[in-house]
Design a protein around this motif. Sequence first.
Motif, PDB file in Angstrom:
ATOM      1  N   ARG A  34       0.833  -1.214   0.000  1.00 30.65           N
ATOM      2  CA  ARG A  34       0.000   0.000   0.000  1.00 30.65           C
ATOM      3  C   ARG A  34       0.864   1.259   0.000  1.00 30.65           C
ATOM      4  N   LYS A  35       1.986   1.231   0.739  1.00 27.11           N
ATOM      5  CA  LYS A  35       2.908   2.378   0.732  1.00 27.11           C
ATOM      6  C   LYS A  35       3.483   2.568  -0.667  1.00 27.11           C
ATOM      7  N   LYS A  86       1.235   6.514  -7.016  1.00 27.00           N
ATOM      8  CA  LYS A  86       0.161   7.475  -7.298  1.00 27.00           C
ATOM      9  C   LYS A  86       0.643   8.910  -7.133  1.00 27.00           C
ATOM     10  N   GLU A  87       1.432   9.162  -6.080  1.00 28.98           N
ATOM     11  CA  GLU A  87       1.983  10.508  -5.877  1.00 28.98           C
ATOM     12  C   GLU A  87       2.887  10.900  -7.040  1.00 28.98           C
ATOM     13  N   SER A  99       0.893   4.027  -2.946  1.00 31.03           N
ATOM     14  CA  SER A  99       0.725   5.448  -2.635  1.00 31.03           C
ATOM     15  C   SER A  99       1.844   6.269  -3.273  1.00 31.03           C
ATOM     16  N   ASN A 144       0.723  11.754  -9.980  1.00 30.56           N
ATOM     17  CA  ASN A 144       0.086  13.062  -9.779  1.00 30.56           C
ATOM     18  C   ASN A 144       1.069  14.199 -10.008  1.00 30.56           C
TER      19      ASN A 144
END
Length: 127
Positions: free
Chosen positions: A28-29, A35-36, A32, A39
């Motif tokens: 999950r980290k 995704k960052e 994340s 973005n």
Amino acid sequence: MNDDNIRYSREDLNEFDQIIQEKLTSARKELSFIKETLNRSNESGTDTTASSAKVLEDGAETAEKESMNQLASRQLKFIQQLENAQIRIKNGTYGVCIGTGKLIPKDRLRAVPHTQHSIEAKMARRD
């Protein structure tokens, strides 16, 4: 055959659940972070400098975004497989090979805790 021979003990299942939980936290980290990164690259893509190098940069940026999207997709799939393994722990089917019906060896489950196949069954699927 005794039912104990085709199921792992509660202690074993707790060990596997802990391994899975650690892998989920890590996965999950990582998702994340991916995704960052996606973005940030989307936000910095608004610069409209005109040059032939910009076309090459755009192509490289697009390829990188596609690669990051593939990584994110694989990570999501991995997370789903780990979550499904936790469900199998709860319903008592964890560690039983869906191909042979036999227990998957502990060493394999420690290495690949989301697997549903023994090596024997996995090799048979390749043929």
